[in-house]
Design a protein around this motif. Structure first.
Motif, PDB file in Angstrom:
ATOM      1  N   UNK A 154      -8.261 -30.195   3.544  1.00  0.00           N
ATOM      2  CA  UNK A 154      -6.885 -30.166   4.015  1.00  0.00           C
ATOM      3  C   UNK A 154      -6.726 -30.854   5.380  1.00  0.00           C
ATOM      4  N   UNK A 155      -7.704 -31.634   5.797  1.00  0.00           N
ATOM      5  CA  UNK A 155      -7.640 -32.386   7.048  1.00  0.00           C
ATOM      6  C   UNK A 155      -7.715 -31.442   8.239  1.00  0.00           C
ATOM      7  N   UNK A 156      -8.944 -31.029   8.563  1.00  0.00           N
ATOM      8  CA  UNK A 156      -9.177 -30.057   9.631  1.00  0.00           C
ATOM      9  C   UNK A 156      -8.663 -30.557  10.977  1.00  0.00           C
ATOM     10  N   UNK A 157      -8.830 -31.861  11.253  1.00  0.00           N
ATOM     11  CA  UNK A 157      -8.372 -32.409  12.530  1.00  0.00           C
ATOM     12  C   UNK A 157      -6.868 -32.275  12.685  1.00  0.00           C
ATOM     13  N   UNK A 158      -6.136 -32.440  11.603  1.00  0.00           N
ATOM     14  CA  UNK A 158      -4.680 -32.303  11.676  1.00  0.00           C
ATOM     15  C   UNK A 158      -4.268 -30.848  11.814  1.00  0.00           C
TER      16      UNK A 158
END
Length: 268
Positions: A165-169
């Motif tokens: 789920x796009x950890x950085x986002x």
């Protein structure tokens, strides 16, 4: 808006705070109940029944305190997720809106789980009744082992899903990175189907968190309160429908296909 040299340290500080809080959350929800981090005065024989517990101030007062801590976290997590608060935060904090949300969530959790404060803020109820407890053999040996395995699997799934789920986002780093490079808002590049899914899915790891909350060898009174309230919160925050499920299925198939392509190339 603050210059880039100030945005990057602020986003990194929020990420470090959230990461540390996540580690402590694993300790609080898994290691403590599985390894028995807090001794029980008097042992299991000193526990009261449910009817007697509902009339005992030494049990009701800690439960009320724990309930207040949980409501503090749920209130912060829900209020800052509303469109009104998001718009206000974006107006005054700009691209740091997500980082600020993550930092506030970590701070709201801190009174519950920081090791130095757990005895002062989160009140265990050792004399309270239990919903279930594995005491007799062979259950006293095998149930904790089974719970440990399920917790390990659940946390591995949680970390994997967060990466998908796009950890950085999720942590607010990608928003600052895109802003510094002049790439715009990351959400603006996502498809309408993805945005629709995000609006219906408050937390991407609901089932795994429920497993961590409920699958324990001993479900005492304070743990029951924690599991019950967070289960209600997670359940009310979700509103997936068939269209969302079809989108998730398509994304899973696409990612599996991408992962299988290097193997196909090697086979050729």
């Amino acid at each position: 808006m603050a210059p880039a040299l100030l945005l990057i340290p602020a986003a990194l500080a929020s990420f470090i705070l959230a990461f540390g809080t996540g580690v402590e959350f694993v300790r609080f929800t898994s290691l403590r109940p599985l390894l028995g981090g807090i001794p029980e005065p008097g042992g299991p024989d000193a526990r009261q029944g449910w009817l007697a517990a509902m009339q005992d101030r030494s049990i009701l007062v800690p439960l009320a305190w724990d309930l207040g801590l949980l409501l503090l976290f749920v209130g912060q997590h829900s209020l800052m997720a509303t469109d009104t608060v998001k718009a206000w935060m974006s107006r005054y904090f700009g691209v740091l809106q997500r980082s600020l949300y993550v930092a506030c969530t970590a701070l709201a959790l801190q009174p519950l789980i920081v090791p130095q404060l757990v005895m002062r803020y989160w009140e265990p109820v050792p004399r309270g009744p239990v919903l279930w407890e594995a005491r007799a053999e062979p259950w006293a040996t095998w149930v904790p082992l089974l719970c440990f395995v399920l917790h390990v699997i659940s946390w591995l799934l949680i970390f994997s899903i967060l990466l998908v789920f796009d950890y950085a986002e999720l942590m607010g780093l990608k928003q600052v990175y895109y802003h510094v490079l002049g790439l715009g808002e990351p959400l603006a590049l996502k498809s309408p189907r993805a945005l629709r899914l995000f609006s219906h899915l408050r937390h991407p790891v609901c089932v795994e968190l429920l497993t961590v909350l409920w699958v324990v060898p001993t479900l005492g009174t304070d743990r029951l309160l924690l599991a019950l309230l967070l289960t209600l919160y997670l359940g009310m925050a979700h509103g997936l429908d068939q269209q969302d499920l079809r989108y998730l299925r398509a994304q899973l198939q696409r990612k599996l296909h991408l992962l299988s392509r290097p193997q196909e190339g090697e086979a050729e």
